[in-house]
Design a protein around this motif. Structure first.
Motif, PDB file in Angstrom:
ATOM      1  N   VAL A 163       0.841  -1.208   0.000  1.00 41.71           N
ATOM      2  CA  VAL A 163       0.000   0.000   0.000  1.00 41.71           C
ATOM      3  C   VAL A 163       0.875   1.257   0.000  1.00 41.71           C
ATOM      4  CG1 VAL A 163      -1.639   1.354   1.381  1.00 41.71           C
ATOM      5  CG2 VAL A 163      -2.039  -1.087   1.017  1.00 41.71           C
ATOM      6  N   GLU A 164       1.887   1.277   0.864  1.00 45.92           N
ATOM      7  CA  GLU A 164       2.750   2.457   0.953  1.00 45.92           C
ATOM      8  C   GLU A 164       3.591   2.627  -0.323  1.00 45.92           C
ATOM      9  OE1 GLU A 164       2.891   4.898   3.033  1.00 45.92           O
ATOM     10  OE2 GLU A 164       4.791   5.845   2.481  1.00 45.92           O
ATOM     11  N   GLU A 197       2.815   1.613  -3.393  1.00 43.35           N
ATOM     12  CA  GLU A 197       1.932   2.110  -4.457  1.00 43.35           C
ATOM     13  C   GLU A 197       1.718   3.614  -4.305  1.00 43.35           C
ATOM     14  OE1 GLU A 197      -2.249   1.285  -4.015  1.00 43.35           O
ATOM     15  OE2 GLU A 197      -2.459   0.898  -6.166  1.00 43.35           O
ATOM     16  N   HIS A 198       1.442   4.008  -3.072  1.00 43.56           N
ATOM     17  CA  HIS A 198       1.167   5.415  -2.782  1.00 43.56           C
ATOM     18  C   HIS A 198       2.356   6.292  -3.171  1.00 43.56           C
ATOM     19  CE1 HIS A 198      -0.496   8.791  -0.481  1.00 43.56           C
ATOM     20  NE2 HIS A 198      -1.633   8.141  -0.562  1.00 43.56           N
ATOM     21  N   LEU A 209       2.885   6.502  -6.998  1.00 44.59           N
ATOM     22  CA  LEU A 209       1.886   7.372  -7.616  1.00 44.59           C
ATOM     23  C   LEU A 209       2.143   8.833  -7.266  1.00 44.59           C
ATOM     24  CD1 LEU A 209      -1.266   5.194  -6.971  1.00 44.59           C
ATOM     25  CD2 LEU A 209      -0.805   6.274  -9.161  1.00 44.59           C
ATOM     26  N   LYS A 210       2.364   9.085  -5.985  1.00 46.86           N
ATOM     27  CA  LYS A 210       2.362  10.460  -5.501  1.00 46.86           C
ATOM     28  C   LYS A 210       3.725  11.131  -5.670  1.00 46.86           C
ATOM     29  CE  LYS A 210      -0.156  12.963  -1.994  1.00 46.86           C
ATOM     30  NZ  LYS A 210      -1.147  12.793  -0.920  1.00 46.86           N
ATOM     31  N   ASN A 235       5.032  10.095  -9.549  1.00 46.79           N
ATOM     32  CA  ASN A 235       4.141  10.379 -10.677  1.00 46.79           C
ATOM     33  C   ASN A 235       4.047   9.202 -11.650  1.00 46.79           C
ATOM     34  OD1 ASN A 235       2.338  12.045 -12.008  1.00 46.79           O
ATOM     35  ND2 ASN A 235       3.910  13.016 -13.279  1.00 46.79           N
ATOM     36  N   SER A 295       2.424   5.272 -12.761  1.00 43.52           N
ATOM     37  CA  SER A 295       1.268   4.398 -12.674  1.00 43.52           C
ATOM     38  C   SER A 295       1.692   3.107 -11.971  1.00 43.52           C
ATOM     39  CB  SER A 295       0.775   4.091 -14.089  1.00 43.52           C
ATOM     40  OG  SER A 295      -0.181   3.066 -14.046  1.00 43.52           O
ATOM     41  N   ALA A 296       1.035   2.811 -10.888  1.00 39.39           N
ATOM     42  CA  ALA A 296       1.329   1.584 -10.141  1.00 39.39           C
ATOM     43  C   ALA A 296      -0.003   1.007  -9.672  1.00 39.39           C
ATOM     44  CB  ALA A 296       2.230   1.884  -8.947  1.00 39.39           C
ATOM     45  N   TYR A 297      -0.042  -0.294  -9.513  1.00 40.33           N
ATOM     46  CA  TYR A 297      -1.322  -0.912  -9.108  1.00 40.33           C
ATOM     47  C   TYR A 297      -1.052  -2.178  -8.314  1.00 40.33           C
ATOM     48  CZ  TYR A 297      -6.207  -2.332  -9.416  1.00 40.33           C
ATOM     49  OH  TYR A 297      -7.506  -2.683  -9.109  1.00 40.33           O
ATOM     50  N   THR A 309       2.702  -0.377 -16.526  1.00 41.00           N
ATOM     51  CA  THR A 309       2.339  -0.017 -15.158  1.00 41.00           C
ATOM     52  C   THR A 309       3.251  -0.818 -14.236  1.00 41.00           C
ATOM     53  OG1 THR A 309       0.048   0.679 -15.495  1.00 41.00           O
ATOM     54  CG2 THR A 309       0.497  -0.433 -13.422  1.00 41.00           C
TER      55      THR A 309
END
Lengths: 214, 214
Positions: free
Chosen positions: A43-44, A46-47, A50-51, A54, A56-58, A99
Protein backbone atom coordinates in the motif's frame (compact mmCIF):
# COMPACT_ATOMS: atom_id res chain seq x y z
CA UNK A 1 -18.29 4.32 -48.56
CA UNK A 2 -15.69 1.83 -47.39
CA UNK A 3 -16.87 -1.71 -47.92
CA UNK A 4 -14.06 -3.30 -46.03
CA UNK A 5 -11.44 -2.49 -43.44
CA UNK A 6 -8.21 -2.46 -45.38
CA UNK A 7 -6.02 -0.21 -43.23
CA UNK A 8 -4.21 -2.23 -40.58
CA UNK A 9 -2.77 -0.10 -37.83
CA UNK A 10 0.51 -1.45 -36.54
CA UNK A 11 0.66 -3.14 -33.13
CA UNK A 12 2.83 -1.22 -30.70
CA UNK A 13 6.08 -2.89 -29.79
CA UNK A 14 7.10 -2.84 -26.17
CA UNK A 15 9.80 -0.29 -26.92
CA UNK A 16 7.34 2.03 -28.69
CA UNK A 17 4.87 1.77 -25.84
CA UNK A 18 7.55 2.57 -23.30
CA UNK A 19 8.65 5.57 -25.29
CA UNK A 20 5.06 6.85 -25.52
CA UNK A 21 4.14 6.14 -21.92
CA UNK A 22 7.37 7.49 -20.38
CA UNK A 23 6.86 4.96 -17.65
CA UNK A 24 8.37 1.56 -16.91
CA UNK A 25 6.47 -1.70 -16.89
CA UNK A 26 7.57 -4.25 -14.32
CA UNK A 27 6.30 -6.45 -11.53
CA UNK A 28 7.26 -6.21 -7.89
CA UNK A 29 6.43 -9.57 -6.37
CA UNK A 30 6.21 -9.51 -2.57
CA UNK A 31 6.44 -12.88 -0.86
CA UNK A 32 6.40 -13.75 2.81
CA UNK A 33 4.41 -15.26 5.66
CA UNK A 34 0.96 -14.14 6.61
CA UNK A 35 1.36 -11.02 8.82
CA UNK A 36 4.87 -10.38 7.54
CA UNK A 37 3.83 -6.91 6.42
CA UNK A 38 3.48 -7.50 2.67
CA UNK A 39 0.19 -5.65 2.27
CA UNK A 40 1.24 -2.69 4.37
CA UNK A 41 4.42 -2.35 2.33
CA UNK A 42 2.46 -2.76 -0.92
CA UNK A 43 0.00 0.00 0.00
CA UNK A 44 2.75 2.46 0.95
CA UNK A 45 4.85 1.56 -2.09
CA UNK A 46 1.93 2.11 -4.46
CA UNK A 47 1.17 5.42 -2.78
CA UNK A 48 4.74 6.68 -3.09
CA UNK A 49 5.11 5.58 -6.71
CA UNK A 50 1.89 7.37 -7.62
CA UNK A 51 2.36 10.46 -5.50
CA UNK A 52 6.09 11.15 -5.22
CA UNK A 53 7.16 9.62 -8.51
CA UNK A 54 4.14 10.38 -10.68
CA UNK A 55 4.05 6.81 -11.93
CA UNK A 56 1.27 4.40 -12.67
CA UNK A 57 1.33 1.58 -10.14
CA UNK A 58 -1.32 -0.91 -9.11
CA UNK A 59 -1.60 -3.45 -6.35
CA UNK A 60 -2.92 -6.94 -6.86
CA UNK A 61 -3.85 -8.46 -3.53
CA UNK A 62 -6.38 -10.63 -1.78
CA UNK A 63 -8.97 -7.86 -1.78
CA UNK A 64 -9.19 -7.37 -5.52
CA UNK A 65 -8.21 -10.87 -6.69
CA UNK A 66 -9.71 -13.38 -4.28
CA UNK A 67 -13.15 -11.79 -4.49
CA UNK A 68 -12.97 -11.12 -8.20
CA UNK A 69 -10.90 -12.97 -10.79
CA UNK A 70 -10.13 -15.89 -8.49
CA UNK A 71 -13.39 -16.19 -6.62
CA UNK A 72 -13.99 -19.59 -8.21
CA UNK A 73 -10.87 -21.01 -6.56
CA UNK A 74 -10.66 -22.81 -3.24
CA UNK A 75 -7.63 -23.94 -1.27
CA UNK A 76 -6.82 -27.32 -2.78
CA UNK A 77 -3.28 -27.67 -4.09
CA UNK A 78 -4.49 -27.36 -7.68
CA UNK A 79 -6.50 -24.25 -6.83
CA UNK A 80 -3.58 -22.64 -4.99
CA UNK A 81 -1.36 -23.22 -8.00
CA UNK A 82 -3.99 -21.80 -10.31
CA UNK A 83 -4.40 -18.81 -7.99
CA UNK A 84 -0.72 -17.92 -8.32
CA UNK A 85 -0.66 -18.68 -12.04
CA UNK A 86 -3.50 -16.24 -12.73
CA UNK A 87 -1.95 -13.56 -10.52
CA UNK A 88 1.33 -13.94 -12.42
CA UNK A 89 -0.47 -13.66 -15.76
CA UNK A 90 -2.39 -10.57 -14.70
CA UNK A 91 0.70 -8.92 -13.21
CA UNK A 92 2.42 -9.54 -16.52
CA UNK A 93 -0.44 -7.84 -18.39
CA UNK A 94 -0.09 -4.80 -16.12
CA UNK A 95 3.68 -4.75 -16.58
CA UNK A 96 3.18 -5.10 -20.33
CA UNK A 97 0.85 -2.09 -20.22
CA UNK A 98 3.69 -0.05 -18.66
CA UNK A 99 2.34 -0.02 -15.16
CA UNK A 100 4.23 -1.10 -12.05
CA UNK A 101 2.34 -4.13 -10.79
CA UNK A 102 2.75 -4.86 -7.08
CA UNK A 103 1.60 -8.29 -5.98
CA UNK A 104 1.12 -9.12 -2.35
CA UNK A 105 0.50 -12.82 -1.77
CA UNK A 106 2.19 -15.36 0.51
CA UNK A 107 3.25 -17.37 -2.58
CA UNK A 108 5.17 -19.89 -0.44
CA UNK A 109 6.56 -22.14 -3.18
CA UNK A 110 9.73 -21.48 -5.12
CA UNK A 111 8.42 -23.17 -8.23
CA UNK A 112 5.41 -20.85 -8.36
CA UNK A 113 7.53 -17.74 -7.99
CA UNK A 114 9.94 -19.11 -10.56
CA UNK A 115 7.01 -19.63 -12.95
CA UNK A 116 5.94 -16.02 -12.41
CA UNK A 117 9.48 -14.83 -13.06
CA UNK A 118 9.88 -16.89 -16.25
CA UNK A 119 6.59 -15.58 -17.55
CA UNK A 120 7.86 -12.02 -17.20
CA UNK A 121 11.46 -12.42 -18.28
CA UNK A 122 10.75 -14.41 -21.44
CA UNK A 123 11.44 -12.22 -24.49
CA UNK A 124 8.46 -11.17 -26.61
CA UNK A 125 8.15 -13.33 -29.72
CA UNK A 126 9.46 -11.27 -32.61
CA UNK A 127 10.99 -8.57 -30.41
CA UNK A 128 13.98 -10.60 -29.28
CA UNK A 129 16.51 -10.30 -26.51
CA UNK A 130 15.89 -7.73 -23.79
CA UNK A 131 12.20 -7.44 -24.61
CA UNK A 132 11.16 -9.32 -21.47
CA UNK A 133 9.74 -7.57 -18.42
CA UNK A 134 11.62 -6.98 -15.17
CA UNK A 135 10.50 -9.14 -12.28
CA UNK A 136 11.57 -7.95 -8.84
CA UNK A 137 11.12 -10.51 -6.10
CA UNK A 138 10.92 -8.99 -2.63
CA UNK A 139 11.28 -11.32 0.32
CA UNK A 140 9.36 -9.81 3.22
CA UNK A 141 11.13 -11.79 5.89
CA UNK A 142 9.96 -12.15 9.45
CA UNK A 143 10.48 -15.00 11.94
CA UNK A 144 7.33 -17.07 12.18
CA UNK A 145 7.20 -16.38 15.94
CA UNK A 146 6.94 -12.66 15.25
CA UNK A 147 4.25 -13.15 12.61
CA UNK A 148 2.34 -15.41 14.97
CA UNK A 149 2.55 -12.84 17.72
CA UNK A 150 1.20 -10.12 15.43
CA UNK A 151 -1.59 -12.31 14.01
CA UNK A 152 -3.90 -9.38 13.16
CA UNK A 153 -6.55 -11.64 11.63
CA UNK A 154 -6.30 -14.46 14.19
CA UNK A 155 -5.23 -16.88 11.45
CA UNK A 156 -2.23 -18.33 13.28
CA UNK A 157 -4.47 -19.05 16.26
CA UNK A 158 -6.92 -20.89 14.02
CA UNK A 159 -4.04 -22.78 12.41
CA UNK A 160 -2.71 -23.86 15.83
CA UNK A 161 -6.22 -25.01 16.74
CA UNK A 162 -6.41 -27.00 13.53
CA UNK A 163 -9.36 -24.95 12.27
CA UNK A 164 -7.26 -23.87 9.27
CA UNK A 165 -5.40 -26.77 7.67
CA UNK A 166 -2.12 -26.40 5.80
CA UNK A 167 -1.34 -22.93 7.04
CA UNK A 168 1.96 -21.57 5.77
CA UNK A 169 4.63 -21.51 8.48
CA UNK A 170 2.62 -23.68 10.86
CA UNK A 171 1.38 -26.77 9.02
CA UNK A 172 2.62 -26.06 5.51
CA UNK A 173 6.09 -25.02 4.35
CA UNK A 174 7.27 -21.56 3.39
CA UNK A 175 10.13 -21.88 0.95
CA UNK A 176 12.24 -18.77 1.48
CA UNK A 177 13.68 -17.25 -1.70
CA UNK A 178 17.42 -17.58 -2.09
CA UNK A 179 17.81 -15.17 -4.96
CA UNK A 180 15.24 -12.47 -4.27
CA UNK A 181 16.26 -9.08 -5.63
CA UNK A 182 15.37 -7.46 -2.30
CA UNK A 183 15.39 -8.91 1.20
CA UNK A 184 13.46 -6.95 3.79
CA UNK A 185 13.64 -7.91 7.44
CA UNK A 186 10.28 -6.52 8.35
CA UNK A 187 10.73 -7.11 12.09
CA UNK A 188 13.81 -4.90 12.04
CA UNK A 189 12.69 -2.04 9.79
CA UNK A 190 9.50 -0.02 9.61
CA UNK A 191 7.29 0.19 6.53
CA UNK A 192 8.76 3.50 5.34
CA UNK A 193 12.29 2.09 5.44
CA UNK A 194 11.11 -1.08 3.66
CA UNK A 195 9.62 1.02 0.88
CA UNK A 196 12.73 3.18 0.73
CA UNK A 197 14.81 0.04 0.12
CA UNK A 198 12.54 -1.03 -2.74
CA UNK A 199 12.55 2.40 -4.37
CA UNK A 200 16.30 2.64 -3.99
CA UNK A 201 16.63 -0.69 -5.78
CA UNK A 202 14.31 0.43 -8.61
CA UNK A 203 16.21 3.69 -8.99
CA UNK A 204 19.54 1.88 -8.98
CA UNK A 205 18.32 -0.29 -11.83
CA UNK A 206 17.21 2.78 -13.76
CA UNK A 207 13.59 1.62 -13.80
CA UNK A 208 12.24 4.91 -12.52
CA UNK A 209 14.52 7.03 -14.64
CA UNK A 210 12.13 7.75 -17.47
CA UNK A 211 9.46 9.07 -15.15
CA UNK A 212 8.52 12.71 -14.92
CA UNK A 213 9.23 13.68 -11.33
CA UNK A 214 6.82 16.01 -9.59
CA UNK B 1 14.89 -0.82 15.77
CA UNK B 2 11.24 -1.29 14.92
CA UNK B 3 9.96 -4.59 16.20
CA UNK B 4 6.64 -4.33 14.47
CA UNK B 5 4.94 -2.56 11.62
CA UNK B 6 2.60 -0.12 13.29
CA UNK B 7 2.18 2.56 10.63
CA UNK B 8 -0.69 1.72 8.32
CA UNK B 9 -0.65 3.72 5.11
CA UNK B 10 -4.14 4.53 3.88
CA UNK B 11 -5.55 2.73 0.85
CA UNK B 12 -6.18 5.09 -2.04
CA UNK B 13 -9.80 5.73 -2.84
CA UNK B 14 -10.79 5.72 -6.48
CA UNK B 15 -11.22 9.50 -6.39
CA UNK B 16 -7.74 10.01 -4.93
CA UNK B 17 -6.20 7.71 -7.51
CA UNK B 18 -7.93 9.55 -10.33
CA UNK B 19 -6.72 12.87 -9.00
CA UNK B 20 -3.13 11.60 -8.79
CA UNK B 21 -3.14 9.80 -12.12
CA UNK B 22 -4.84 12.60 -14.09
CA UNK B 23 -6.24 9.87 -16.26
CA UNK B 24 -9.62 8.14 -16.46
CA UNK B 25 -10.23 4.48 -15.75
CA UNK B 26 -12.87 2.80 -17.85
CA UNK B 27 -13.48 -0.18 -20.10
CA UNK B 28 -14.31 -0.07 -23.79
CA UNK B 29 -15.91 -3.41 -24.60
CA UNK B 30 -15.95 -4.20 -28.32
CA UNK B 31 -18.37 -6.90 -29.38
CA UNK B 32 -19.15 -8.29 -32.81
CA UNK B 33 -18.76 -11.19 -35.20
CA UNK B 34 -15.44 -12.73 -36.09
CA UNK B 35 -13.90 -10.56 -38.85
CA UNK B 36 -16.13 -7.61 -37.96
CA UNK B 37 -13.06 -5.44 -37.45
CA UNK B 38 -12.90 -5.41 -33.63
CA UNK B 39 -9.18 -6.04 -33.36
CA UNK B 40 -8.25 -3.55 -36.05
CA UNK B 41 -10.34 -0.89 -34.33
CA UNK B 42 -8.87 -1.83 -30.93
CA UNK B 43 -5.29 -1.50 -32.18
CA UNK B 44 -5.92 1.91 -33.75
CA UNK B 45 -7.90 3.14 -30.76
CA UNK B 46 -5.15 2.13 -28.34
CA UNK B 47 -2.58 3.81 -30.54
CA UNK B 48 -4.50 7.09 -30.71
CA UNK B 49 -5.25 7.18 -26.98
CA UNK B 50 -1.57 6.65 -26.22
CA UNK B 51 -0.11 8.87 -28.89
CA UNK B 52 -2.55 11.69 -29.56
CA UNK B 53 -4.14 11.85 -26.12
CA UNK B 54 -1.18 10.90 -23.94
CA UNK B 55 -3.30 8.40 -22.04
CA UNK B 56 -2.64 4.98 -20.66
CA UNK B 57 -4.64 2.42 -22.62
CA UNK B 58 -4.27 -1.32 -22.99
CA UNK B 59 -5.84 -3.92 -25.21
CA UNK B 60 -7.02 -7.28 -23.96
CA UNK B 61 -7.49 -9.61 -26.88
CA UNK B 62 -7.04 -13.17 -28.01
CA UNK B 63 -3.29 -12.75 -28.37
CA UNK B 64 -2.55 -11.84 -24.79
CA UNK B 65 -5.46 -13.62 -23.05
CA UNK B 66 -6.05 -16.90 -24.83
CA UNK B 67 -2.37 -17.85 -24.71
CA UNK B 68 -1.84 -16.55 -21.20
CA UNK B 69 -4.42 -16.13 -18.47
CA UNK B 70 -7.03 -18.27 -20.22
CA UNK B 71 -4.83 -20.90 -21.78
CA UNK B 72 -6.43 -23.54 -19.53
CA UNK B 73 -9.84 -22.93 -21.09
CA UNK B 74 -11.36 -24.74 -24.05
CA UNK B 75 -14.53 -24.05 -25.97
CA UNK B 76 -17.21 -25.80 -23.92
CA UNK B 77 -20.07 -23.58 -22.82
CA UNK B 78 -18.70 -23.44 -19.26
CA UNK B 79 -15.23 -22.51 -20.54
CA UNK B 80 -16.57 -19.82 -22.85
CA UNK B 81 -18.47 -18.29 -19.94
CA UNK B 82 -15.38 -18.46 -17.75
CA UNK B 83 -13.34 -16.90 -20.56
CA UNK B 84 -15.57 -13.83 -20.65
CA UNK B 85 -15.85 -13.68 -16.86
CA UNK B 86 -12.07 -13.51 -16.44
CA UNK B 87 -11.71 -10.94 -19.21
CA UNK B 88 -14.34 -8.80 -17.52
CA UNK B 89 -12.56 -9.10 -14.16
CA UNK B 90 -9.18 -8.20 -15.65
CA UNK B 91 -10.63 -5.28 -17.62
CA UNK B 92 -12.12 -4.04 -14.37
CA UNK B 93 -8.72 -4.22 -12.66
CA UNK B 94 -7.21 -2.15 -15.48
CA UNK B 95 -10.04 0.37 -15.30
CA UNK B 96 -9.64 0.49 -11.52
CA UNK B 97 -5.93 1.25 -12.03
CA UNK B 98 -6.94 4.27 -14.14
CA UNK B 99 -6.11 2.80 -17.48
CA UNK B 100 -8.46 2.62 -20.44
CA UNK B 101 -9.02 -1.09 -21.00
CA UNK B 102 -10.04 -2.06 -24.52
CA UNK B 103 -11.41 -5.58 -24.88
CA UNK B 104 -11.79 -7.18 -28.25
CA UNK B 105 -13.71 -10.47 -28.10
CA UNK B 106 -16.77 -11.73 -29.97
CA UNK B 107 -18.66 -11.99 -26.65
CA UNK B 108 -21.87 -13.06 -28.41
CA UNK B 109 -24.18 -13.35 -25.41
CA UNK B 110 -26.10 -10.48 -23.85
CA UNK B 111 -25.96 -12.00 -20.39
CA UNK B 112 -22.15 -12.15 -20.48
CA UNK B 113 -21.82 -8.55 -21.58
CA UNK B 114 -24.39 -7.55 -18.96
CA UNK B 115 -22.31 -9.36 -16.33
CA UNK B 116 -19.21 -7.43 -17.45
CA UNK B 117 -21.14 -4.16 -17.26
CA UNK B 118 -22.55 -4.85 -13.80
CA UNK B 119 -19.09 -5.73 -12.53
CA UNK B 120 -17.83 -2.32 -13.62
CA UNK B 121 -20.78 -0.14 -12.73
CA UNK B 122 -21.29 -1.49 -9.21
CA UNK B 123 -20.22 1.14 -6.67
CA UNK B 124 -17.12 0.43 -4.59
CA UNK B 125 -18.01 -0.81 -1.11
CA UNK B 126 -17.50 2.10 1.27
CA UNK B 127 -17.15 4.69 -1.49
CA UNK B 128 -20.82 4.84 -2.43
CA UNK B 129 -22.78 6.16 -5.38
CA UNK B 130 -20.86 7.21 -8.47
CA UNK B 131 -17.76 5.24 -7.49
CA UNK B 132 -18.38 2.60 -10.15
CA UNK B 133 -16.38 2.45 -13.37
CA UNK B 134 -17.66 3.48 -16.81
CA UNK B 135 -18.37 0.60 -19.16
CA UNK B 136 -18.67 1.54 -22.83
CA UNK B 137 -20.14 -1.18 -25.00
CA UNK B 138 -19.25 -0.81 -28.67
CA UNK B 139 -21.20 -2.89 -31.15
CA UNK B 140 -18.96 -3.52 -34.16
CA UNK B 141 -21.74 -4.38 -36.53
CA UNK B 142 -21.30 -6.06 -39.87
CA UNK B 143 -23.65 -8.33 -41.83
CA UNK B 144 -22.55 -11.93 -41.45
CA UNK B 145 -22.27 -12.19 -45.25
CA UNK B 146 -19.65 -9.46 -45.25
CA UNK B 147 -17.72 -11.03 -42.39
CA UNK B 148 -17.84 -14.38 -44.14
CA UNK B 149 -16.54 -12.84 -47.32
CA UNK B 150 -13.62 -11.22 -45.48
CA UNK B 151 -12.78 -14.37 -43.49
CA UNK B 152 -9.08 -13.45 -43.03
CA UNK B 153 -8.38 -16.53 -40.91
CA UNK B 154 -10.51 -18.97 -42.92
CA UNK B 155 -12.70 -19.60 -39.88
CA UNK B 156 -16.06 -19.14 -41.62
CA UNK B 157 -14.96 -21.65 -44.23
CA UNK B 158 -14.10 -24.17 -41.53
CA UNK B 159 -17.42 -23.47 -39.82
CA UNK B 160 -19.34 -24.09 -43.07
CA UNK B 161 -17.42 -27.34 -43.52
CA UNK B 162 -18.33 -28.35 -39.99
CA UNK B 163 -14.69 -28.44 -38.92
CA UNK B 164 -15.42 -25.74 -36.33
CA UNK B 165 -18.59 -26.42 -34.35
CA UNK B 166 -20.78 -23.74 -32.81
CA UNK B 167 -19.25 -20.86 -34.74
CA UNK B 168 -20.86 -17.51 -33.97
CA UNK B 169 -23.05 -16.28 -36.82
CA UNK B 170 -23.04 -19.64 -38.61
CA UNK B 171 -23.90 -22.39 -36.15
CA UNK B 172 -24.19 -20.42 -32.91
CA UNK B 173 -26.14 -17.23 -32.22
CA UNK B 174 -24.79 -13.70 -31.99
CA UNK B 175 -27.06 -11.67 -29.74
CA UNK B 176 -26.73 -8.09 -30.98
CA UNK B 177 -26.66 -5.44 -28.26
CA UNK B 178 -29.72 -3.25 -28.04
CA UNK B 179 -28.30 -0.65 -25.73
CA UNK B 180 -24.67 -0.38 -26.72
CA UNK B 181 -23.21 3.07 -26.10
CA UNK B 182 -21.72 3.09 -29.60
CA UNK B 183 -22.89 1.36 -32.75
CA UNK B 184 -20.32 1.13 -35.52
CA UNK B 185 -21.32 -0.17 -38.93
CA UNK B 186 -17.91 -1.41 -39.86
CA UNK B 187 -18.87 -2.28 -43.44
CA UNK B 188 -19.83 1.35 -44.01
CA UNK B 189 -17.00 3.18 -42.27
CA UNK B 190 -13.24 2.72 -42.22
CA UNK B 191 -11.22 2.05 -39.12
CA UNK B 192 -10.16 5.69 -38.66
CA UNK B 193 -13.78 6.84 -38.73
CA UNK B 194 -14.77 4.06 -36.32
CA UNK B 195 -12.10 5.20 -33.87
CA UNK B 196 -13.13 8.84 -34.35
CA UNK B 197 -16.67 7.90 -33.31
CA UNK B 198 -15.41 6.20 -30.15
CA UNK B 199 -13.12 9.08 -29.19
CA UNK B 200 -15.91 11.58 -29.85
CA UNK B 201 -18.14 9.61 -27.51
CA UNK B 202 -15.47 9.51 -24.79
CA UNK B 203 -14.81 13.23 -25.15
CA UNK B 204 -18.53 13.99 -25.06
CA UNK B 205 -18.80 12.14 -21.77
CA UNK B 206 -15.84 14.07 -20.39
CA UNK B 207 -13.81 10.91 -19.87
CA UNK B 208 -10.74 12.27 -21.65
CA UNK B 209 -11.02 15.73 -20.14
CA UNK B 210 -8.53 15.28 -17.33
CA UNK B 211 -5.77 14.13 -19.65
CA UNK B 212 -2.75 16.22 -20.50
CA UNK B 213 -2.94 16.73 -24.25
CA UNK B 214 0.28 16.59 -26.23
Amino acid sequence: MATNITYHPPHLTRAERTSLRKQPGLTIWLTGLSASGKSTIAVELEHQLLKAHNLSAYRLDGDNIRFGLNKDLGFSEADRNENIRRIAEVAKLFADSNTIAITSFISPYKKDREMARQLHEAPVVGEGEGSGLPFVEVFVDVPVEVAEQRDPKGLYKKAREGVIKEFTGISAPYEAPDRAEIHIKSHEVGVKEAVRQIIEYLEGKGYLGAAIKN
